[in-house]
Design an enzyme around this catalytic site. Structure first.
Site, PDB file in Angstrom:
ATOM      1  N   HIS A  51       0.874  -1.177   0.000  1.00 29.93           N
ATOM      2  CA  HIS A  51       0.000   0.000   0.000  1.00 29.93           C
ATOM      3  C   HIS A  51       0.907   1.221   0.000  1.00 29.93           C
ATOM      4  CE1 HIS A  51      -3.197   2.763   0.750  1.00 29.93           C
ATOM      5  NE2 HIS A  51      -3.025   2.873   2.060  1.00 29.93           N
ATOM      6  N   GLY A  73      -5.233 -10.909   2.705  1.00 32.85           N
ATOM      7  CA  GLY A  73      -4.169 -11.901   2.630  1.00 32.85           C
ATOM      8  C   GLY A  73      -4.654 -13.337   2.578  1.00 32.85           C
TER       9      GLY A  73
END
Length: 333
Positions: A108, A134
């Site tokens: 990110h 994830g």
């Protein structure tokens, strides 16, 4: 049209025979570590001893070390720590061990885009941002598929930064589904906007407002919960599969007419103006400054707001009803 990359565009060669360090074994960290290892890449995991994530890494066959040891000799260093602690860890432990020619990777763009982390000019700075949590990155890889990813290069010191990033995307399965080229700016700002206005902030507020409106009008809280919270998943699943058109195709004509004629009365021009204002706070860096200041001051506002919702009527009713629905694998925090 967006530029897309697939497996044939993203050979693993830049990481062949190389070491990859993954800093943090949380939601994204565990998935990237396992997927890369299963793709034949040597992975070193850095995690704090005696933590749940450390124990999980051991269960998964890794031998977690400190950050310095994990980074030593690594071609690619993937930082998967929470946004709010990355800058502190970077300054104290990553920067002192960073060497020229290495590639620093993020999932990110928050800290790089807003310059809470400013790497030296002699390292690559790249990003692979999976468009999913994830656990999904891992489960889809195991099935033989992958989760679409975004790729961005902020700094190309060695001339092959994109190749390294794409190899990373391939190694976690993202290139099987498709990797879309973007920039740190675009990924960061659109991600924050989506979270605040639609996916989390907007949706949470809409659900709460709908629930409260029905309860205050005298309807049973349990009925209000089913209509305004529980059934959201049913509608979102239809959208996920086929967009708004498939959702509207699948619901009743009555529901579809209500959708088409009443939705714009909820999302008004005033709402759109507020969306634009929120976007402005994001692009100016005001939100980032607010969030960093909130974290550094002890999360008083954050905790107060969280606890108010956690103990609110909507959540209390939901906890009771979810116990009746064994098929949904209810989770409680």
């Amino acid at each position: 049209m967006a530029t897309m990359y697939y497996e044939e565009d993203a050979p693993l060669a830049p990481l062949a025979g190389q070491k990859v360090a993954v800093i943090g074994y949380g939601s994204q960290g565990h998935a990237h570590s396992q997927n890369l290892r299963d793709s034949g890449v040597t992975v070193a995991v850095a995690e704090l001893p005696d933590t749940a994530n450390y124990k999980l890494a051991v269960e998964h066959g890794f031998e977690p070390t400190d950050i310095a040891a994990a980074m030593d000799g690594a071609r690619l260093i993937i930082v998967t720590l929470p946004d709010e602690i990355q800058a502190t860890v970077y300054e104290g432990q990553i920067a002192p061990n960073l060497r020229g020619g290495q590639t620093l990777g993020f999932c990110h763009g928050f800290n790089i885009h807003f310059k809470y982390i400013v790497p030296p000019k002699d390292v690559n700075v790249v990003m692979i941002a999976p468009k999913g949590p994830g656990h999904l990155v891992r489960s889809e890889y195991v099935k033989g598929g992958g989760v679409p990813c975004l790729v961005a290069v902020e700094q190309d010191a060695t001339g092959d930064a994109k190749a390294v990033a794409l190899a990373w995307a391939n190694g976690i399965g993202g290139a099987r589904a498709g990797v879309i080229e973007t920039t740190y700016k675009e990924e960061t700002e659109t991600d924050l906007f989506g979270e605040q206005v639609v996916l989390c902030g907007g949706l949470s507020a809409l659900i709460k407002a709908g629930f409260e409106t029905l309860v205050k009008a005298g309807y049973q809280p349990e009925i209000a919960y089913f209509e305004c919270m529980h059934e959201v998943k049913l509608i979102v699943d239809l959208m996920y599969q086929g967009g708004l058109s498939y959702m509207r195709y699948s619901i009743s004509n009555t529901a579809e007419y209500g959708d088409l004629t009443r939705g714009s009365r909820i999302i008004t021009e005033q709402t759109r103006a507020e969306m634009k204002k929120i976007l402005g706070e994001i692009t100016s860096g005001a939100f980032a400054k607010e969030w960093v200041a909130e974290y550094r001051s002890g999360l008083k506002k954050f905790n107060a707001l969280y606890n108010a919702d956690h103990d609110g009527q909507l959540e209390q009713v939901g906890r009771r009803l979810r116990k009746m629905m064994k098929w949904i694998d209810a989770k409680e925090v």
